[in-house]
Motif scaffolding. Structure first.
Motif, short mmCIF file in Angstrom:
data_model
loop_
_atom_site.label_atom_id
_atom_site.label_comp_id
_atom_site.label_asym_id
_atom_site.label_seq_id
_atom_site.Cartn_x
_atom_site.Cartn_y
_atom_site.Cartn_z
N ALA A 113 0.83 -1.21 0.00
CA ALA A 113 0.00 0.00 0.00
C ALA A 113 0.86 1.26 0.00
O ALA A 113 0.54 2.25 -0.68
N ILE A 114 1.96 1.24 0.73
CA ILE A 114 2.87 2.39 0.75
C ILE A 114 3.54 2.55 -0.61
O ILE A 114 3.79 3.68 -1.06
N ALA A 115 3.84 1.44 -1.27
CA ALA A 115 4.42 1.52 -2.62
C ALA A 115 3.47 2.25 -3.57
O ALA A 115 3.90 3.07 -4.38
N GLN A 116 2.17 1.95 -3.46
CA GLN A 116 1.20 2.65 -4.30
C GLN A 116 1.03 4.10 -3.88
O GLN A 116 0.86 4.99 -4.73
N LEU A 117 1.10 4.37 -2.57
CA LEU A 117 1.02 5.76 -2.09
C LEU A 117 2.17 6.60 -2.64
O LEU A 117 1.96 7.74 -3.07
N LEU A 118 3.37 6.04 -2.65
CA LEU A 118 4.51 6.77 -3.21
C LEU A 118 4.31 7.03 -4.69
O LEU A 118 4.61 8.14 -5.18
N SER A 119 3.80 6.05 -5.42
CA SER A 119 3.52 6.25 -6.84
C SER A 119 2.51 7.37 -7.06
O SER A 119 2.72 8.24 -7.92
N ASN A 120 1.44 7.38 -6.28
CA ASN A 120 0.42 8.43 -6.42
C ASN A 120 0.99 9.80 -6.06
O ASN A 120 0.66 10.81 -6.71
N THR A 132 13.57 13.32 -7.66
CA THR A 132 14.06 12.22 -6.83
C THR A 132 13.93 10.91 -7.59
O THR A 132 13.03 10.74 -8.41
N PHE A 133 14.82 10.00 -7.28
CA PHE A 133 14.81 8.67 -7.88
C PHE A 133 14.86 7.67 -6.73
O PHE A 133 15.85 7.60 -6.00
N ASN A 134 13.76 6.94 -6.57
CA ASN A 134 13.51 6.22 -5.34
C ASN A 134 13.54 4.71 -5.51
O ASN A 134 13.18 4.19 -6.57
N VAL A 135 13.94 4.03 -4.44
CA VAL A 135 13.77 2.59 -4.30
C VAL A 135 13.14 2.36 -2.93
O VAL A 135 13.54 2.97 -1.93
N LEU A 136 12.11 1.53 -2.91
CA LEU A 136 11.39 1.25 -1.67
C LEU A 136 11.42 -0.24 -1.40
O LEU A 136 11.29 -1.05 -2.33
N GLY A 137 11.59 -0.61 -0.14
CA GLY A 137 11.65 -2.02 0.20
C GLY A 137 11.09 -2.30 1.57
O GLY A 137 10.89 -1.39 2.38
N GLY A 138 10.80 -3.55 1.81
CA GLY A 138 10.27 -3.98 3.09
C GLY A 138 9.72 -5.38 2.99
O GLY A 138 10.05 -6.14 2.08
N VAL A 139 8.88 -5.73 3.95
CA VAL A 139 8.22 -7.02 3.95
C VAL A 139 6.71 -6.79 3.97
O VAL A 139 6.22 -5.83 4.58
N ASP A 140 5.97 -7.67 3.30
CA ASP A 140 4.52 -7.52 3.25
C ASP A 140 3.88 -8.20 4.47
O ASP A 140 4.57 -8.63 5.41
N GLU A 141 2.56 -8.30 4.45
CA GLU A 141 1.84 -8.84 5.60
C GLU A 141 2.10 -10.33 5.80
O GLU A 141 1.88 -10.87 6.89
N GLU A 142 2.53 -11.03 4.75
CA GLU A 142 2.87 -12.45 4.87
C GLU A 142 4.34 -12.67 5.22
O GLU A 142 4.78 -13.82 5.33
N GLY A 143 5.09 -11.60 5.36
CA GLY A 143 6.51 -11.72 5.69
C GLY A 143 7.42 -11.90 4.51
O GLY A 143 8.61 -12.19 4.69
N ASN A 144 6.91 -11.73 3.29
CA ASN A 144 7.74 -11.86 2.09
C ASN A 144 8.45 -10.54 1.79
O ASN A 144 7.84 -9.47 1.87
N GLY A 145 9.71 -10.65 1.42
CA GLY A 145 10.45 -9.45 1.07
C GLY A 145 10.06 -8.92 -0.30
O GLY A 145 9.77 -9.70 -1.21
N LEU A 146 10.04 -7.60 -0.44
CA LEU A 146 9.74 -6.98 -1.74
C LEU A 146 10.47 -5.66 -1.85
O LEU A 146 10.80 -5.02 -0.84
N CYS A 147 10.73 -5.24 -3.07
CA CYS A 147 11.25 -3.91 -3.31
C CYS A 147 10.69 -3.40 -4.62
O CYS A 147 10.31 -4.17 -5.50
N CYS A 148 10.60 -2.08 -4.74
CA CYS A 148 10.01 -1.42 -5.90
C CYS A 148 10.97 -0.38 -6.43
O CYS A 148 11.64 0.31 -5.66
N SER A 149 11.00 -0.26 -7.74
CA SER A 149 11.84 0.72 -8.42
C SER A 149 10.95 1.75 -9.10
O SER A 149 9.96 1.41 -9.75
N TYR A 150 11.31 3.04 -8.97
CA TYR A 150 10.47 4.14 -9.44
C TYR A 150 11.23 5.03 -10.42
O TYR A 150 12.46 5.13 -10.37
N ASP A 151 10.45 5.70 -11.29
CA ASP A 151 11.00 6.83 -12.02
C ASP A 151 10.53 8.10 -11.33
O ASP A 151 9.88 8.06 -10.28
N ALA A 152 10.81 9.27 -11.93
CA ALA A 152 10.55 10.54 -11.25
C ALA A 152 9.08 10.87 -11.14
O ALA A 152 8.69 11.69 -10.29
N ILE A 153 8.21 10.27 -11.96
CA ILE A 153 6.80 10.64 -11.94
C ILE A 153 5.91 9.48 -11.52
O ILE A 153 4.72 9.45 -11.84
#
Length: 241
Positions: A113-120, A132-153
């Motif tokens: 949800a935070i990944a989508q919030l950052l995109s919005n 800014t050029f961002n990378v976001l990471g963490g674990v989801d509600e099931e404990g799986n690791g994930l990371c997201c890569s973004y462009d400026a918009i």
């Protein structure tokens, strides 16, 4: 001599048969790239997010101890490179939004949800983007690791590893080779298993290699490891030249 000076500083207008001073154009850019590099690596049950601490302006180093990593929630971390003023503003906006959500619902949003919030948030500013050029990471509600890569918009994708910033072209091929196992000699190689310590050591090697060639990356790197138990921080010293 006087006629030569007039000719050098003015131009002759044929319509009015007079000498006119050419119009000067002032140029101003609201953006500045203060450099820096970010890396995100996602494992099966963890994520590693890292960024260096150098802030530069051209060939000048403004500070050697500015972190570009922020822990948004106990399970989500964001790292940003680019213009320091926009990085600070973006981090503050996201932190405020998440605190308001926590006050209203009694809990923090999940990492997807935070990944989508950052995109919005980035897309909302698409006509005057956060530089800014961002990378976001963490674990989801099931404990799986994930990371997201973004462009400026705000366009983003879920990936297993990513990098951004001035050292991106140096670090991304290394990640492709060591984590993605791309272009390997062994046919059908699609990667290998790695734990959090392996990922941290690889991130250290990536930044040490980038520091040798990128003058905007250096001094030290802040590495955050996120898993189901929470987040911990690892500091690693880089070259200071």
């Amino acid at each position: 001599f006087f006629f030569f000076v007039v000719m050098a500083s003015t131009a002759f207008d044929k319509s009015s048969q007079t000498f006119v001073t050419p119009r000067q154009q002032a140029q101003f850019s609201p953006y500045m790239n203060n450099g820096g590099t970010c890396v995100a690596v996602a494992g099966d049950t963890f994520a590693v997010i890292a960024a260096d601490t150098r802030v530069s302006n051209g060939y000048s180093i403004c500070t050697r101890n500015q972190t570009k990593v922020i822990q948004l929630t106990p399970k989500t971390v964001l790292a940003s490179s680019g213009m320091l003023a926009d990085i600070t503003t973006l981090h503050k906006v996201l932190k405020n939004r998440l605190e308001w959500y926590n006050h209203q619902h009694g809990k923090y949003p999940s990492t997807p949800a935070i990944a989508q919030l950052l995109s919005n948030t980035l897309y909302y500013k698409r006509f005057f983007p956060y530089y800014t050029f961002n990378v976001l990471g963490g674990v989801d509600e099931e404990g799986n690791g994930l990371c997201c890569s973004y462009d400026a918009i705000g366009s983003f994708e879920h990936v297993k590893y990513s990098s951004s910033g001035t050292g991106n072209q140096l670090i991304q091929p290394l990640l492709d080779n060591q984590l993605g196992w791309k272009n390997q000699r062994r046919p059908g190689a699609m990667g290998r298993g790695y734990d959090a310590n392996d990922a941290v050591n690889l991130v250290k090697d990536c930044f040490s290699a980038a520091t040798e060639r990128d003058i905007y990356t250096g001094d030290s790197v802040v590495i955050m490891v996120i898993d189901a138990e929470g987040a911990r921080t690892v500091m690693h010293q880089l070259k200071a030249d």
